[in-house]
Design a protein around this motif. Structure first.
Motif, PDB file in Angstrom:
ATOM      1  N   TYR A  45      49.303  35.699  42.600  1.00  0.00           N
ATOM      2  CA  TYR A  45      48.794  37.061  42.776  1.00  0.00           C
ATOM      3  C   TYR A  45      48.719  37.413  44.256  1.00  0.00           C
ATOM      4  CZ  TYR A  45      44.391  34.731  43.875  1.00  0.00           C
ATOM      5  OH  TYR A  45      43.431  33.940  44.443  1.00  0.00           O
ATOM      6  N   GLY A  46      48.669  38.715  44.522  1.00  0.00           N
ATOM      7  CA  GLY A  46      48.448  39.224  45.870  1.00  0.00           C
ATOM      8  C   GLY A  46      49.703  39.778  46.513  1.00  0.00           C
ATOM      9  N   ALA A  47      49.497  40.820  47.316  1.00  0.00           N
ATOM     10  CA  ALA A  47      50.593  41.400  48.104  1.00  0.00           C
ATOM     11  C   ALA A  47      50.839  40.516  49.318  1.00  0.00           C
ATOM     12  CB  ALA A  47      50.220  42.818  48.534  1.00  0.00           C
ATOM     13  N   ASN A  74      40.978  38.381  53.458  1.00  0.00           N
ATOM     14  CA  ASN A  74      40.140  37.391  52.772  1.00  0.00           C
ATOM     15  C   ASN A  74      41.044  36.251  52.311  1.00  0.00           C
ATOM     16  OD1 ASN A  74      37.670  39.156  52.573  1.00  0.00           O
ATOM     17  ND2 ASN A  74      39.112  40.372  51.376  1.00  0.00           N
ATOM     18  N   THR A  75      40.516  35.034  52.256  1.00  0.00           N
ATOM     19  CA  THR A  75      41.337  33.897  51.821  1.00  0.00           C
ATOM     20  C   THR A  75      41.860  34.080  50.404  1.00  0.00           C
ATOM     21  OG1 THR A  75      39.391  32.667  51.088  1.00  0.00           O
ATOM     22  CG2 THR A  75      40.179  32.260  53.337  1.00  0.00           C
ATOM     23  N   TRP A  76      41.141  34.845  49.595  1.00  0.00           N
ATOM     24  CA  TRP A  76      41.513  35.028  48.194  1.00  0.00           C
ATOM     25  C   TRP A  76      42.500  36.173  47.969  1.00  0.00           C
ATOM     26  CZ3 TRP A  76      36.434  35.796  49.893  1.00  0.00           C
ATOM     27  CH2 TRP A  76      36.025  37.133  49.997  1.00  0.00           C
ATOM     28  N   ASP A  77      42.942  36.846  49.015  1.00  0.00           N
ATOM     29  CA  ASP A  77      43.867  37.971  48.842  1.00  0.00           C
ATOM     30  C   ASP A  77      45.211  37.534  48.263  1.00  0.00           C
ATOM     31  OD1 ASP A  77      41.985  39.756  49.765  1.00  0.00           O
ATOM     32  OD2 ASP A  77      42.826  39.888  51.791  1.00  0.00           O
ATOM     33  N   ALA A 114      44.167  26.099  52.805  1.00  0.00           N
ATOM     34  CA  ALA A 114      44.007  26.532  51.415  1.00  0.00           C
ATOM     35  C   ALA A 114      42.590  26.191  50.961  1.00  0.00           C
ATOM     36  CB  ALA A 114      45.027  25.847  50.513  1.00  0.00           C
ATOM     37  N   ILE A 115      42.165  26.845  49.920  1.00  0.00           N
ATOM     38  CA  ILE A 115      40.903  26.524  49.258  1.00  0.00           C
ATOM     39  C   ILE A 115      41.224  26.308  47.791  1.00  0.00           C
ATOM     40  CG2 ILE A 115      38.609  27.346  48.599  1.00  0.00           C
ATOM     41  CD1 ILE A 115      38.622  29.020  51.195  1.00  0.00           C
ATOM     42  N   ILE A 116      40.854  25.125  47.277  1.00  0.00           N
ATOM     43  CA  ILE A 116      41.021  24.879  45.851  1.00  0.00           C
ATOM     44  C   ILE A 116      39.675  25.127  45.179  1.00  0.00           C
ATOM     45  CG2 ILE A 116      42.953  23.301  46.174  1.00  0.00           C
ATOM     46  CD1 ILE A 116      41.052  20.965  45.562  1.00  0.00           C
ATOM     47  N   ARG A 117      39.732  25.801  44.022  1.00  0.00           N
ATOM     48  CA  ARG A 117      38.489  26.204  43.350  1.00  0.00           C
ATOM     49  C   ARG A 117      38.595  26.071  41.842  1.00  0.00           C
ATOM     50  NH1 ARG A 117      35.195  30.702  45.348  1.00  0.00           N
ATOM     51  NH2 ARG A 117      35.171  31.502  43.230  1.00  0.00           N
ATOM     52  N   LEU A 118      37.449  25.852  41.232  1.00  0.00           N
ATOM     53  CA  LEU A 118      37.240  26.140  39.820  1.00  0.00           C
ATOM     54  C   LEU A 118      36.325  27.340  39.807  1.00  0.00           C
ATOM     55  CD1 LEU A 118      36.640  22.629  38.212  1.00  0.00           C
ATOM     56  CD2 LEU A 118      38.593  24.148  37.848  1.00  0.00           C
ATOM     57  N   GLN A 119      36.673  28.343  38.986  1.00  0.00           N
ATOM     58  CA  GLN A 119      35.896  29.582  38.994  1.00  0.00           C
ATOM     59  C   GLN A 119      36.016  30.285  37.649  1.00  0.00           C
ATOM     60  OE1 GLN A 119      38.069  31.716  42.106  1.00  0.00           O
ATOM     61  NE2 GLN A 119      39.032  32.993  40.548  1.00  0.00           N
ATOM     62  N   GLY A 120      35.098  31.218  37.449  1.00  0.00           N
ATOM     63  CA  GLY A 120      35.219  32.096  36.300  1.00  0.00           C
ATOM     64  C   GLY A 120      36.457  32.953  36.451  1.00  0.00           C
ATOM     65  N   ASN A 121      37.025  33.348  35.339  1.00  0.00           N
ATOM     66  CA  ASN A 121      38.312  34.031  35.359  1.00  0.00           C
ATOM     67  C   ASN A 121      38.216  35.553  35.278  1.00  0.00           C
ATOM     68  OD1 ASN A 121      41.018  33.471  35.703  1.00  0.00           O
ATOM     69  ND2 ASN A 121      41.454  33.675  33.515  1.00  0.00           N
ATOM     70  N   GLY A 158      39.067  28.915  35.324  1.00  0.00           N
ATOM     71  CA  GLY A 158      40.385  28.693  35.896  1.00  0.00           C
ATOM     72  C   GLY A 158      40.348  27.923  37.193  1.00  0.00           C
ATOM     73  N   ALA A 159      41.498  27.354  37.519  1.00  0.00           N
ATOM     74  CA  ALA A 159      41.721  26.740  38.821  1.00  0.00           C
ATOM     75  C   ALA A 159      42.425  27.767  39.678  1.00  0.00           C
ATOM     76  CB  ALA A 159      42.591  25.497  38.674  1.00  0.00           C
ATOM     77  N   THR A 160      42.025  27.850  40.935  1.00  0.00           N
ATOM     78  CA  THR A 160      42.656  28.772  41.873  1.00  0.00           C
ATOM     79  C   THR A 160      42.919  28.047  43.183  1.00  0.00           C
ATOM     80  OG1 THR A 160      41.467  30.646  40.913  1.00  0.00           O
ATOM     81  CG2 THR A 160      42.389  30.972  43.089  1.00  0.00           C
ATOM     82  N   VAL A 161      44.065  28.358  43.786  1.00  0.00           N
ATOM     83  CA  VAL A 161      44.349  27.922  45.148  1.00  0.00           C
ATOM     84  C   VAL A 161      44.481  29.194  45.973  1.00  0.00           C
ATOM     85  CG1 VAL A 161      45.906  26.676  46.684  1.00  0.00           C
ATOM     86  CG2 VAL A 161      45.524  25.835  44.360  1.00  0.00           C
ATOM     87  N   GLN A 162      43.545  29.397  46.888  1.00  0.00           N
ATOM     88  CA  GLN A 162      43.556  30.575  47.755  1.00  0.00           C
ATOM     89  C   GLN A 162      44.394  30.258  48.989  1.00  0.00           C
ATOM     90  OE1 GLN A 162      39.382  31.312  48.428  1.00  0.00           O
ATOM     91  NE2 GLN A 162      39.111  32.174  46.382  1.00  0.00           N
ATOM     92  N   LEU A 163      45.352  31.148  49.293  1.00  0.00           N
ATOM     93  CA  LEU A 163      46.358  30.842  50.312  1.00  0.00           C
ATOM     94  C   LEU A 163      46.431  31.836  51.461  1.00  0.00           C
ATOM     95  CD1 LEU A 163      49.208  29.873  47.824  1.00  0.00           C
ATOM     96  CD2 LEU A 163      47.820  28.309  49.215  1.00  0.00           C
TER      97      LEU A 163
END
Length: 192
Positions: A45-47, A74-77, A114-121, A158-163
């Motif tokens: 995801y993300g532009a 933001n790191t999550w963009d 990067a930030i690896i996360r477990l988070q609500g979806n 979900g697992a997320t990797v913020q890039l």
């Protein structure tokens, strides 16, 4: 082919995560996975990014290459996520394991960001655990663990990797969300 490859990955992870005792019990780490572990399970995801599946030396033989053209506000963009496909119960020990490497480093940097996360979806995307990591040019398995703070229905965790922390190209290999159950000793889980 994918099933055989995932079986090989599971054997390697059983020895890494749970040690030889787990492998001798006849268990499979894939039985504990609550997500689609193959790189096709990632949703980018993300532009400001392009992505493609590539052939790679990582376990499973394929990676998802994400080229971030400019750092986000933001790191999550910009990131990639993999949602749960099975339920998780409150109190269960969760282990996130993600294969990462940096194909192109941020300018003047020794490692990617990067930030690896477990988070609500769903919004507000509640954090279960977040760990900053610094991938290099070598494949490495990165970990985060937590105790489930509530019951999670399939698709809600979900697992997320913020890039979006830098202009960089990051390769993502298989991602694993393991549910180790309620009584698993977290001190035995691998760390970064």
């Amino acid at each position: 082919m994918i099933k055989r490859t995932l079986a090989a990955v599971a054997v390697g992870l059983a020895l890494t995560v749970a040690g030889p005792a787990f492998a001798q019990q006849g268990g499979s780490m894939l039985d504990k996975a609550v997500n689609a572990v193959h790189v096709t399970g990632w949703n980018v995801y993300g532009a400001g990014q392009t992505n493609q599946i590539i052939t790679s030396t990582v376990q499973g033989g394929h990676a998802l290459r994400v080229d971030v053209t400019a750092a986000g506000g933001n790191t999550w963009d910009i990131g990639a996520g993999s949602v749960s496909t099975k339920p998780v119960r409150s109190g269960d020990v969760l282990l996130l394991a993600v294969w990462l490497r940096a194909e192109r480093l941020p300018e003047d940097a020794q490692a990617g960001t990067a930030i690896i996360r477990l988070q609500g979806n769903v919004e507000p995307w509640p954090d279960v655990v977040s760990v900053p990591v610094a991938p290099t040019g070598e494949w490495k398995l990165y970990f985060a663990n937590a105790v489930a703070d509530r019951d999670w229905a399939p698709g809600t965790l979900g697992a997320t990797v913020q890039l979006a922390g830098a202009s960089q190209t990051i390769d993502l290999g298989p991602v694993f969300i393991f549910d180790m159950g309620p009584d698993y000793d977290r001190s035995t889980l691998p760390t970064n």
